[in-house]
Motif scaffolding. Structure first.
Motif, short mmCIF file in Angstrom:
data_model
loop_
_atom_site.label_atom_id
_atom_site.label_comp_id
_atom_site.label_asym_id
_atom_site.label_seq_id
_atom_site.Cartn_x
_atom_site.Cartn_y
_atom_site.Cartn_z
N LEU A 172 64.77 -37.67 31.56
CA LEU A 172 64.61 -38.86 31.08
C LEU A 172 66.39 -38.74 30.17
N LEU A 226 63.39 -38.37 21.02
CA LEU A 226 64.60 -39.03 21.69
C LEU A 226 65.49 -40.18 20.65
N TYR A 267 61.55 -45.41 27.99
CA TYR A 267 61.27 -44.40 27.90
C TYR A 267 60.32 -44.08 27.73
N SER A 301 58.17 -42.42 30.43
CA SER A 301 56.98 -41.65 30.27
C SER A 301 55.02 -41.58 30.98
#
Length: 184
Positions: A97, A57, A131, A135
């Protein structure tokens, strides 16, 4: 009059002018670095709490902020799919995401096309923390004070590691555009 070979009389900087890049190498490097960031979770790091930041990410965010046109908006699906295969999260969480993050960045860039590095760092910090929290929710784990307490060191490490990752992406971008070139 004798024609001279123009390559024979180039100076030190002449090789950087009017060069043609390898289009395959230039387009593969961003994707490959993000995919390798997903594979880092397979390294044998032993810890009582999760400390490894979501490198895929962070690399995706760095590539998107440094070179917006290199990683398209639709890249959230295949890169999220790859990350789901190696992250241990439920299948589809990174797909969702990553796609939402890239769509949000695209909407933000349409509204505010000017930014500085500090704004990019702030946005990357907020997105990486969100995130990690989302998650946690999507993983189906029990959410309590202890679980959220364990999430803060990982979020803090993600926030602090973004400038290093952004610098690495800038180096990869220079390598991507300078090292390999197509000869005439």
């Amino acid at each position: 009059m004798e024609r001279l070979n123009p390559r024979a009389r180039r100076d030190v900087y002449g090789s950087r002018i009017n060069r043609a890049h390898s289009p395959v190498f230039a387009s593969v490097v961003p994707w490959l670095t993000i995919m390798l960031g997903s594979l880092v979770t397979a390294l044998p790091v032993v810890s009582a709490i999760p400390l490894m930041p979501p490198l895929a990410l962070l690399l995706l965010l760095a590539w998107r902020f440094i070179r917006p046109g290199v990683v398209p908006v639709w890249a959230g699906f295949p890169l999220g799919l790859w990350d789901d295969l190696f992250s241990g999260q439920p299948f589809g969480s990174a797909i969702l995401l990553f796609s939402l993050i890239l769509l949000g960045i695209e909407a933000l860039e349409a509204r505010f096309p000017w930014r500085s590095f500090l704004q990019d760092w702030l946005l990357a910090s907020v997105l990486s923390a969100a995130y990690l929290f989302l998650s946690l929710i999507l993983s189906g784990a029990r959410i309590d004070a202890v679980t959220i307490t364990y999430l803060w060191p990982q979020a803090l490490l993600s926030i602090l590691s973004y400038p290093i990752i952004a610098r690495m992406v800038a180096i990869f971008d220079r390598i991507r555009l300078v090292r390999f070139r197509v000869e005439d």
